[in-house]
Scaffold this motif. Structure first.
Motif, mmCIF file in Angstrom:
data_model
loop_
_atom_site.group_PDB
_atom_site.id
_atom_site.type_symbol
_atom_site.label_atom_id
_atom_site.label_comp_id
_atom_site.label_asym_id
_atom_site.label_seq_id
_atom_site.Cartn_x
_atom_site.Cartn_y
_atom_site.Cartn_z
ATOM 1 N N MET A 165 6.198 -8.483 14.649
ATOM 2 C CA MET A 165 7.092 -9.512 14.123
ATOM 3 C C MET A 165 8.558 -9.171 14.332
ATOM 4 N N PHE A 166 8.889 -7.899 14.483
ATOM 5 C CA PHE A 166 10.290 -7.473 14.542
ATOM 6 C C PHE A 166 10.572 -6.734 15.840
ATOM 7 N N VAL A 167 11.723 -7.045 16.446
ATOM 8 C CA VAL A 167 12.141 -6.407 17.691
ATOM 9 C C VAL A 167 13.537 -5.834 17.501
ATOM 10 N N ASN A 168 13.713 -4.580 17.896
ATOM 11 C CA ASN A 168 15.034 -3.944 17.865
ATOM 12 C C ASN A 168 15.871 -4.543 18.992
ATOM 13 N N THR A 169 16.982 -5.182 18.651
ATOM 14 C CA THR A 169 17.777 -5.879 19.666
ATOM 15 C C THR A 169 18.525 -4.927 20.585
ATOM 16 N N ASN A 170 18.623 -3.680 20.216
ATOM 17 C CA ASN A 170 19.289 -2.698 21.081
ATOM 18 C C ASN A 170 18.321 -2.091 22.093
ATOM 19 N N SER A 171 17.127 -1.760 21.629
ATOM 20 C CA SER A 171 16.160 -1.099 22.512
ATOM 21 C C SER A 171 15.133 -2.049 23.115
ATOM 22 N N GLY A 172 14.938 -3.213 22.489
ATOM 23 C CA GLY A 172 13.900 -4.129 22.939
ATOM 24 C C GLY A 172 12.507 -3.732 22.511
ATOM 25 N N LEU A 173 12.405 -2.711 21.665
ATOM 26 C CA LEU A 173 11.106 -2.217 21.230
ATOM 27 C C LEU A 173 10.703 -2.863 19.900
ATOM 28 N N PHE A 174 9.394 -2.992 19.716
ATOM 29 C CA PHE A 174 8.898 -3.523 18.453
ATOM 30 C C PHE A 174 9.082 -2.509 17.332
ATOM 31 N N THR A 175 9.389 -3.002 16.150
ATOM 32 C CA THR A 175 9.468 -2.167 14.953
ATOM 33 C C THR A 175 8.472 -2.705 13.925
ATOM 34 N N HIS A 176 8.298 -1.978 12.820
ATOM 35 C CA HIS A 176 7.356 -2.363 11.772
ATOM 36 C C HIS A 176 5.970 -2.600 12.365
ATOM 37 N N LEU A 177 5.496 -1.660 13.114
ATOM 38 C CA LEU A 177 4.201 -1.803 13.771
ATOM 39 C C LEU A 177 3.055 -1.837 12.761
ATOM 40 N N GLY A 178 1.977 -2.473 13.151
ATOM 41 C CA GLY A 178 0.776 -2.454 12.325
ATOM 42 C C GLY A 178 0.635 -3.609 11.367
ATOM 43 N N VAL A 179 1.561 -4.594 11.392
ATOM 44 C CA VAL A 179 1.476 -5.752 10.504
ATOM 45 C C VAL A 179 1.169 -6.983 11.353
ATOM 46 N N PHE A 180 0.075 -7.668 11.024
ATOM 47 C CA PHE A 180 -0.368 -8.825 11.801
ATOM 48 C C PHE A 180 -0.573 -10.013 10.867
ATOM 49 N N THR A 181 0.135 -11.093 11.144
ATOM 50 C CA THR A 181 0.072 -12.282 10.307
ATOM 51 C C THR A 181 0.340 -13.519 11.146
ATOM 52 N N LEU A 182 -0.172 -14.653 10.693
ATOM 53 C CA LEU A 182 0.208 -15.938 11.270
ATOM 54 C C LEU A 182 1.149 -16.682 10.330
ATOM 55 N N GLY A 183 1.634 -15.968 9.326
ATOM 56 C CA GLY A 183 2.541 -16.555 8.359
ATOM 57 C C GLY A 183 3.991 -16.363 8.738
ATOM 58 N N ALA A 184 4.828 -16.189 7.721
ATOM 59 C CA ALA A 184 6.273 -16.128 7.907
ATOM 60 C C ALA A 184 6.662 -15.101 8.966
ATOM 61 N N ARG A 185 7.592 -15.477 9.828
ATOM 62 C CA ARG A 185 8.193 -14.683 10.888
ATOM 63 C C ARG A 185 7.333 -14.591 12.148
ATOM 64 N N ALA A 186 6.073 -15.012 12.069
ATOM 65 C CA ALA A 186 5.202 -14.896 13.252
ATOM 66 C C ALA A 186 4.579 -16.221 13.659
ATOM 67 N N ASP A 187 4.570 -17.205 12.783
ATOM 68 C CA ASP A 187 3.801 -18.423 13.010
ATOM 69 C C ASP A 187 4.216 -19.178 14.272
ATOM 70 N N SER A 188 5.519 -19.293 14.505
ATOM 71 C CA SER A 188 5.985 -20.115 15.630
ATOM 72 C C SER A 188 5.539 -19.558 16.975
ATOM 73 N N TYR A 189 5.428 -18.241 17.073
ATOM 74 C CA TYR A 189 4.994 -17.645 18.350
ATOM 75 C C TYR A 189 3.645 -18.206 18.783
ATOM 76 N N TYR A 190 2.689 -18.193 17.878
ATOM 77 C CA TYR A 190 1.343 -18.653 18.213
ATOM 78 C C TYR A 190 1.314 -20.159 18.447
ATOM 79 N N GLU A 191 2.084 -20.892 17.653
ATOM 80 C CA GLU A 191 2.125 -22.346 17.796
ATOM 81 C C GLU A 191 2.662 -22.755 19.166
ATOM 82 N N TYR A 192 3.714 -22.078 19.623
ATOM 83 C CA TYR A 192 4.377 -22.529 20.843
ATOM 84 C C TYR A 192 3.812 -21.900 22.110
ATOM 85 N N LEU A 193 2.944 -20.931 21.994
ATOM 86 C CA LEU A 193 2.184 -20.527 23.171
ATOM 87 C C LEU A 193 1.427 -21.723 23.729
#
Length: 261
Positions: free
Chosen positions: A1-29
Motif C-alpha cells: 500500500m505504501f511506496v517510498n517516493t525517494n527510493s521507489g521501494l515498497f514500505t510497510h510490507l506484509g499488509v494486504f487489503t482491498l480496503g482503504a489505500r489499496a482499493d482503487s488499484y484493484y478497481e482500475y486494473l
C-alpha cells in the motif's frame, strides 16, 4: 500500500487489503484494461492474478449466516475486517464477467453484493458503518456483522450503490433496485439536513441520535446520488457502461493529481 517516493521501494510490507489505500488499484486494473480497448494485457493478467489471490487468501464466510466477505492479511495473520470501501468489488467482478472473464466472477459478485447489503441492513439505521468485523465462530454471536465503537460512522460513500448499479444493469434483477431504494430511504431519514444537503453521521447504530457531523463529502453528489439515479432508471442508454467507466477513470486521475473529492 505504501511506496517510498525517494527510493521507489515498497514500505510497510506484509499488509494486504482491498480496503482503504489499496482499493482503487484493484478497481482500475480492470477498468483501465476495458477503457484501453482490452489491449494492455498486463493489466488483465494482474487483475486475474489478484482475484485468484483474493479467493485463496482473503475470502471467508461468516457465522451464523454464511456471508461471503473479503478480510485482510497482516503479516500472515487473517483479520475478519472489511471496510465499506471493499463494496466496490461486487460491481467490478460483475463488470469483468460481462467482458468475458470467468463466470465464477459473477457468482462471487452476487455473494459479495449480498454481504454489502447486509452490512447496511443489519445496522439500526440501515446504513453501513465505515468498517465491520465478521463473526467466525458459531457460538460467539448470533450476528454476522459486528462493529467497533470507532468504526460506527457513515460518510455517505458510493461503493455499495455503484455495485448495485452494475449488478442491476447486468442481471436485470430488481432486488438490486429494491436494495438501493432502502438505502436512499435511510439516507433521507438519518442523514438529510432540514435546511438542505446531507450530513455524514457518527453512529449508524443509534437511530434516535445518529450524531450528524455537519459535513458532506463531494463524492456524495458526484457518485452516490449519480449511481442511485442510474439504478432507478430502466433506460440502459441513459449512461452506458462504457461511458460510466470513462467517467470513473477520470475521477481516479483527478484524485491522483490532488484534486479533492
Amino acid at each position: 500500500m505504501f511506496v517510498n517516493t525517494n527510493s521507489g521501494l515498497f514500505t510497510h510490507l506484509g499488509v494486504f487489503t482491498l480496503g482503504a489505500r489499496a482499493d482503487s488499484y484493484y478497481e482500475y486494473l480492470l477498468k483501465q484494461w476495458i477503457q484501453g480497448g482490452k489491449k494492455e494485457t498486463q493489466l488483465l493478467e494482474d487483475y486475474l492474478e489478484a482475484v485468484e489471490g483474493i479467493k485463496k487468501h482473503l475470502l471467508h464466510r461468516s457465522e451464523p449466516g454464511k456471508l461471503t466477505f473479503v478480510g485482510e492479511l497482516a503479516h500472515g495473520c487473517f483479520s475478519a475486517k472489511m471496510d465499506h470501501l471493499v463494496c466496490f468489488l461486487p460491481g467490478t467482478l460483475a463488470l469483468g464477467a460481462h467482458h468475458g472473464l470467468p463466470a465464477d466472477h459473477m457468482e462471487l459478485a452476487r455473494a459479495l453484493m449480498d454481504t454489502c447489503y447486509q452490512m447496511n441492513r443489519q445496522m439500526e439505521t440501515g446504513l453501513s458503518p465505515e468498517i465491520v468485523h465478521f463473526n467466525l465462530h458459531p457460538q460467539k454471536s448470533r450476528k454476522d456483522v459486528q462493529v467497533k465503537a470507532a468504526d460506527r460512522h457513515n460518510l455517505l460513500r458510493p461503493e455499495t450503490v455503484e455495485s448495485l448499479f452494475y449488478l442491476y444493469r447486468l442481471t436485470d434483477d430488481r432486488k438490486y433496485q429494491d436494495w438501493g431504494w432502502e438505502l436512499l430511504r435511510s439516507f433521507n431519514t438519518y442523514t438529510r439536513v432540514p435546511s438542505g444537503g446531507y450530513s455524514s453521521i457518527s453512529n449508524v447504530q443509534d437511530p434516535r441520535n445518529p450524531q450528524p457531523r455537519d459535513k458532506m463529502e463531494s463524492f456524495f453528489l458526484r457518485e452516490t446520488l449519480k449511481y442511485l439515479y442510474l439504478l432507478f432508471s430502466d433506460d440502459p442508454d441513459l449512461l452506458s457502461l462504457g461511458t460510466q467507466i470513462k467517467m470513473s477513470i477520470l475521477k481516479f486521475i483527478w484524485n491522483c493529481k490532488g484534486v479533492p473529492e
